[in-house]
Design a protein around this motif. Structure first.
Motif, mmCIF file in Angstrom:
data_model
loop_
_atom_site.group_PDB
_atom_site.id
_atom_site.type_symbol
_atom_site.label_atom_id
_atom_site.label_comp_id
_atom_site.label_asym_id
_atom_site.label_seq_id
_atom_site.Cartn_x
_atom_site.Cartn_y
_atom_site.Cartn_z
ATOM 1 N N LEU A 184 36.780 1.079 22.672
ATOM 2 C CA LEU A 184 37.394 1.514 21.409
ATOM 3 C C LEU A 184 37.240 3.025 21.194
ATOM 4 O O LEU A 184 38.180 3.683 20.723
ATOM 5 N N THR A 185 36.079 3.587 21.521
ATOM 6 C CA THR A 185 35.874 5.023 21.286
ATOM 7 C C THR A 185 36.755 5.878 22.204
ATOM 8 O O THR A 185 37.360 6.853 21.760
ATOM 9 N N ILE A 186 36.846 5.484 23.471
ATOM 10 C CA ILE A 186 37.701 6.254 24.391
ATOM 11 C C ILE A 186 39.167 6.095 24.004
ATOM 12 O O ILE A 186 39.947 7.053 24.032
ATOM 13 N N LEU A 187 39.539 4.882 23.604
ATOM 14 C CA LEU A 187 40.923 4.643 23.184
ATOM 15 C C LEU A 187 41.278 5.490 21.962
ATOM 16 O O LEU A 187 42.367 6.082 21.897
ATOM 17 N N ALA A 188 40.358 5.569 21.004
ATOM 18 C CA ALA A 188 40.626 6.373 19.799
ATOM 19 C C ALA A 188 40.791 7.850 20.143
ATOM 20 O O ALA A 188 41.658 8.535 19.585
ATOM 21 N N ALA A 189 39.962 8.356 21.069
ATOM 22 C CA ALA A 189 40.072 9.767 21.460
ATOM 23 C C ALA A 189 41.405 10.039 22.158
ATOM 24 O O ALA A 189 42.063 11.057 21.894
ATOM 25 N N LEU A 190 41.833 9.142 23.026
ATOM 26 C CA LEU A 190 43.112 9.328 23.724
ATOM 27 C C LEU A 190 44.287 9.264 22.756
ATOM 28 O O LEU A 190 45.259 10.020 22.885
ATOM 29 N N ILE A 191 44.183 8.361 21.774
ATOM 30 C CA ILE A 191 45.267 8.250 20.785
ATOM 31 C C ILE A 191 45.356 9.526 19.949
ATOM 32 O O ILE A 191 46.458 9.988 19.612
ATOM 33 N N LEU A 192 44.207 10.105 19.622
ATOM 34 C CA LEU A 192 44.218 11.369 18.864
ATOM 35 C C LEU A 192 44.945 12.458 19.653
ATOM 36 O O LEU A 192 45.761 13.198 19.097
ATOM 37 N N ILE A 193 44.670 12.550 20.952
ATOM 38 C CA ILE A 193 45.355 13.561 21.782
ATOM 39 C C ILE A 193 46.842 13.233 21.892
ATOM 40 O O ILE A 193 47.687 14.124 21.805
ATOM 41 N N ALA A 194 47.166 11.955 22.057
ATOM 42 C CA ALA A 194 48.563 11.549 22.261
ATOM 43 C C ALA A 194 49.411 11.705 21.003
ATOM 44 O O ALA A 194 50.638 11.807 21.099
ATOM 45 N N THR A 195 48.796 11.706 19.820
ATOM 46 C CA THR A 195 49.568 11.846 18.578
ATOM 47 C C THR A 195 49.453 13.244 17.967
ATOM 48 O O THR A 195 50.160 13.540 17.008
ATOM 49 N N THR A 196 48.582 14.069 18.519
ATOM 50 C CA THR A 196 48.348 15.392 17.912
ATOM 51 C C THR A 196 48.542 16.541 18.904
ATOM 52 O O THR A 196 49.145 17.553 18.555
ATOM 53 N N GLY A 197 48.031 16.370 20.122
ATOM 54 C CA GLY A 197 48.071 17.469 21.089
ATOM 55 C C GLY A 197 46.816 18.325 20.963
ATOM 56 O O GLY A 197 46.272 18.492 19.863
ATOM 57 N N MET A 198 46.372 18.881 22.077
ATOM 58 C CA MET A 198 45.117 19.625 22.084
ATOM 59 C C MET A 198 45.196 20.899 21.244
ATOM 60 O O MET A 198 44.216 21.307 20.616
ATOM 61 N N THR A 199 46.360 21.549 21.211
ATOM 62 C CA THR A 199 46.468 22.802 20.445
ATOM 63 C C THR A 199 46.278 22.549 18.947
ATOM 64 O O THR A 199 45.552 23.282 18.262
#
Length: 270
Positions: free
Chosen positions: A125-140
């Motif tokens: 769940l923690t890794i999935l949440a982090a990936l979703i944050l990147i996928a919906t926001t972008g690193m910048t």
């Protein structure tokens, strides 16, 4: 490693997802960062024996991916890459903790197995949440949100450059693997005895490439400050997004919803 093009695509696919347009993508990045932080805190706060209580947490990533139109299979594949590490963390729990936790007519489940699956679910769940944050926001935009809450600039620059230049490292590795394959016709993969020298050469090439990149950045005016740009202001909808999810996380943390549903069903049967 054997297919650098696929590796590069796998790295950049999350950035492609971040360019989509959806109700989730429009939420202010700071609210998404704070929501993800709250989700991670609640997830890790469960003890290793509260297996059923954390199950409703899976609804958060599923709902976000559905609303953001992010395909689940590519994201789940990236989570599975970390699965061996998670299994390694809880691997010895069933060996050292054999106290019976759940006794059924046909099987007895020890506390070690319960804690092992709890660690597995937490990691997933923690890794999935982090990936979703990147996928919906972008690193910048994530970096912009971190700057808003006064995270030190050095940390943000390290985060951005590391993420950005993973692709460069993969390119260097791809060139070395391609050259090795051309020099060893008929061989499948890389011989074990060659792994050491290849890793050393990769380190040297990466350092040289990093120095060239740094000099190029200096020529373009880089002074240690990474200019990210301005974000839009935080609206009522952004605050409601954070407040709504935070409230749901608190409810999940303090009320065992699967257990309550079980009680209701047993009461109905009576």
């Amino acid at each position: 490693m054997s297919n650098p093009a696929d590796s590069l695509y796998n790295i950049r696919i999350l950035d492609e997802f971040a360019d989509k347009k959806s109700i989730i993508h429009d939420v202010h990045p700071l609210m998404k960062v704070l929501t993800t932080g709250a989700y991670l805190l609640v997830t890790v706060s469960f003890s290793n024996y509260e297996l059923s209580g954390m199950l409703p947490l899976i609804f958060y990533p599923v709902i976000i991916m559905t609303l953001a139109d992010i395909p689940m299979v590519p994201v789940f594949k990236r989570v599975l890459l970390a699965l061996p590490l998670i299994i390694g963390i809880g691997l010895f729990n069933p060996i050292y903790d054999k106290s019976p936790m759940l006794v059924l007519p046909w099987i007895t489940i020890s506390g070690g197995w319960v804690s092992f699956f709890a660690i597995l679910i937490k990691g997933f769940l923690t890794i999935l949440a982090a990936l979703i944050l990147i996928a919906t926001t972008g690193m910048t935009r994530i970096a912009s949100a971190l700057r808003t809450i006064r995270i030190p600039g050095v940390f943000i620059i390290q985060l951005l450059l590391t993420y950005r230049y993973i692709a460069v490292l993969v390119e260097e590795a791809g060139r070395m693997v391609r050259a090795y394959s051309l020099r060893s016709a008929g061989e499948k993969g890389i011989k074990f005895r060659d792994w050491g020298s290849l890793t050393g050469h990769l380190l040297i090439r990466s350092i040289e490439r990093a120095q060239r990149v740094y000099r190029s950045m200096c020529c373009r005016g880089f002074t240690g400050e990474y200019h990210i740009g301005r974000e839009k202001g935080i609206g009522i909808g952004d605050i409601l997004y954070f407040a709504g999810w935070s409230l749901s996380f608190v409810i999940i943390r303090y009320f065992n919803i699967p257990e309550m549903i079980g009680w209701v069903m047993m009461g109905v049967r009576r």
